[in-house]
Design a protein around this motif. Structure first.
Motif, PDB file in Angstrom:
ATOM      1  N   GLU A  20      12.218  24.303  27.349  1.00  7.23           N
ATOM      2  CA  GLU A  20      12.055  25.226  27.099  1.00  7.23           C
ATOM      3  C   GLU A  20      11.309  26.092  27.999  1.00  7.23           C
ATOM      4  O   GLU A  20      11.079  26.990  29.403  1.00  7.23           O
ATOM      5  CB  GLU A  20      12.824  25.754  26.422  1.00  7.23           C
ATOM      6  CG  GLU A  20      13.892  27.614  26.545  1.00  7.23           C
ATOM      7  CD  GLU A  20      13.776  28.202  25.346  1.00  7.23           C
ATOM      8  OE1 GLU A  20      15.202  28.401  25.136  1.00  7.23           O
ATOM      9  OE2 GLU A  20      13.322  28.542  24.163  1.00  7.23           O
ATOM     10  N   MET A  22      20.120  25.855  30.463  1.00 12.03           N
ATOM     11  CA  MET A  22      19.255  24.447  29.433  1.00 12.03           C
ATOM     12  C   MET A  22      20.999  24.288  28.337  1.00 12.03           C
ATOM     13  O   MET A  22      21.504  25.785  28.484  1.00 12.03           O
ATOM     14  CB  MET A  22      18.678  24.867  29.151  1.00 12.03           C
ATOM     15  CG  MET A  22      17.897  23.500  28.429  1.00 12.03           C
ATOM     16  SD  MET A  22      16.025  23.783  28.059  1.00 12.03           S
ATOM     17  CE  MET A  22      15.682  23.168  26.297  1.00 12.03           C
ATOM     18  N   CYS A  54       9.760  24.835  31.315  1.00 12.58           N
ATOM     19  CA  CYS A  54      11.129  25.192  32.488  1.00 12.58           C
ATOM     20  C   CYS A  54      10.752  27.091  33.061  1.00 12.58           C
ATOM     21  O   CYS A  54      11.215  27.567  33.553  1.00 12.58           O
ATOM     22  CB  CYS A  54      12.887  24.795  32.067  1.00 12.58           C
ATOM     23  SG  CYS A  54      13.327  23.445  32.001  1.00 12.58           S
TER      24      CYS A  54
END
Length: 330
Positions: A18, A33, A21
Motif C-alpha cells: 500500500e 487495491m 503504491c
C-alpha cells in the motif's frame, strides 16, 4: 486508473504494498487495491501501541501487530475481513473527505440488497451498527484512503484483542462512544464468501471506471516491497517503539478524536512533549508542533500562544487551538 488485488495475507507485506503504491506509483493518478490479512491488529500512525491492544491476549493467540502510515484508531483484521484502498491525486484541506471515498462500498452493498450509510467522522454503518472504519494519509497533493470492512470477522476475538486499558485521566470534553459493530454477511439476502464480496466490489469498480487496468509489478518492484515489509513493517521499532516515560500524561477525547500527551516539564517549562492518538492531519510529522512547544512555560496562556504561532490544522485536522491547549494542560 489501475487496480491491484493482493495475493498475500501477510499484513506487513500488504501495508508495504500500500505504501509503495502511495509513494512510488506517482504516474498513476488513481489506484484501487483490495487485500485480506491474517489475524492482525493494525494501529494508527500516532498511537502508542501498548495502550491500544490487549498485549497478553495478542501474544497468546499469535495475532500480528503492525503500524500503518495513516492516522486514526486501531482495527482488527482476519481472513473474513476485507480491506480496500483508494489512492488519488487531489488537493485536500484540513478536513478530510471520507464520505466520497466510501461510495464504492455503499454502492456495492446496495447492489447486493443492503442499505449502508456514512455517519460520524469516518464510519460506514448498517442499521446504526458499524461495518467499516476508514483512515487516510496525505502527502503533497496525493491522498490514500483505506477502509476496514467487517464481512464475517470474528467479533469475539476483535473485542478481546482491542480491550485496551482504562484511561487514567477523566476528561470533561466530549466523550467518544465505542461503536456497536456488526458483520455484513448476516444482512445479505444471499449469502456469499468474503472472496465473492471482494470480486463484487472489483466488478463494480470496473463498471464505474471502464478504463481501469490491473497493474503488474516488476521483479524489482516486488523486491523493494518485500524489503520494506521486512525492514520497516516487521520491525519492533516501527510497530511498537519505545513507550514514552514522561512526568505528565494526559488523555483527552474530543469530537475529532483522542489525543494523548506525554510531557516532561521542569521548572514549569516544557522540556519534551509527544503526541499520540486517533487524530488525522495532512502532515504526519509532528516534530514542528513538538519543537514549537519545547522551552515554553507550562501555562495555558503560553501554550495557547505557542500553538497559535503554527498552523495546527495541518497536523490535527478538526481540532481548535483551544482544544489542543486543553489536551496539553488543564
Amino acid at each position: 486508473m489501475i487496480y491491484i488485488i493482493s495475493k498475500s495475507n501477510k499484513p506487513q507485506y500488504n501495508i508495504a504494498l500500500e505504501e509503495y503504491c502511495f509513494k512510488k506509483l506517482l504516474n498513476h493518478e488513481k489506484v484501487f487495491m483490495l487485500w485480506i490479512n491474517e489475524p492482525t491488529i493494525v494501529v494508527g500512525k500516532h498511537q502508542n501501541t501498548l495502550e491500544e491492544i490487549n498485549a497478553e491476549y495478542v501474544r497468546e493467540n499469535h495475532i500480528n501487530v503492525v503500524r500503518r502510515i495513516s492516522g486514526g484508531g486501531a482495527v482488527y483484521h482476519d481472513h473474513n475481513n476485507l480491506n480496500y484502498t483508494i489512492i488519488s491525486n487531489e488537493e485536500k484541506g484540513s478536513q478530510f473527505d471520507f464520505k466520497s471515498f466510501s461510495e464504492p462500498v455503499i454502492e456495492t452493498l446496495k447492489e447486493l440488497g443492503v442499505e449502508a450509510s456514512f455517519t460520524g467522522r469516518n464510519d460506514l454503518v448498517i442499521g446504526g451498527q458499524k461495518i467499516c472504519g476508514n483512515a487516510q494519509a496525505y502527502i503533497n497533493g496525493r491522498i490514500m484512503h483505506h477502509g476496514c470492512i467487517l464481512f464475517d470477522t470474528n467479533l469475539g476475538v476483535l473485542s478481546k484483542a482491542l480491550e485496551v486499558p482504562k484511561d487514567l485521566i477523566d476528561s470533561k470534553s466530549v466523550k467518544s462512544v465505542r461503536s456497536a459493530v456488526t458483520n455484513i454477511l448476516p444482512h445479505l439476502p444471499r449469502k456469499i464468501t468474503v472472496e465473492e464480496f471482494s470480486e463484487t466490489i472489483l466488478q463494480h469498480m470496473k463498471r464505474k471506471f471502464p478504463d481501469m487496468q490491473e497493474y503488474v509489478f516488476s521483479d524489482e518492484e516486488l523486491a523493494e516491497i518485500e524489503r520494506v515489509s521486512q525492514d520497516k513493517f516487521s520491525s519492533w521499532e516501527w510497530n511498537y517503539g519505545h513507550s514514552p516515560q514522561f512526568n505528565i500524561t494526559l488523555t483527552t477525547r474530543f469530537t475529532a478524536g483522542k489525543i494523548q500527551v506525554f510531557a516532561t516539564v521542569k521548572n514549569s517549562v516544557i522540556e519534551n512533549i509527544k503526541f499520540y492518538g486517533t487524530f488525522f492531519g495532512n502532515n504526519g510529522d509532528l516534530s514542528p508542533v513538538e519543537n514549537a512547544l519545547k522551552g515554553v512555560r507550562y501555562t495555558v496562556e503560553d501554550v495557547h500562544s505557542a500553538l497559535e504561532s503554527i498552523n495546527t490544522a495541518e497536523f490535527f485536522a478538526g481540532f481548535s487551538v483551544e482544544e489542543l491547549t486543553e489536551a496539553i494542560i488543564r
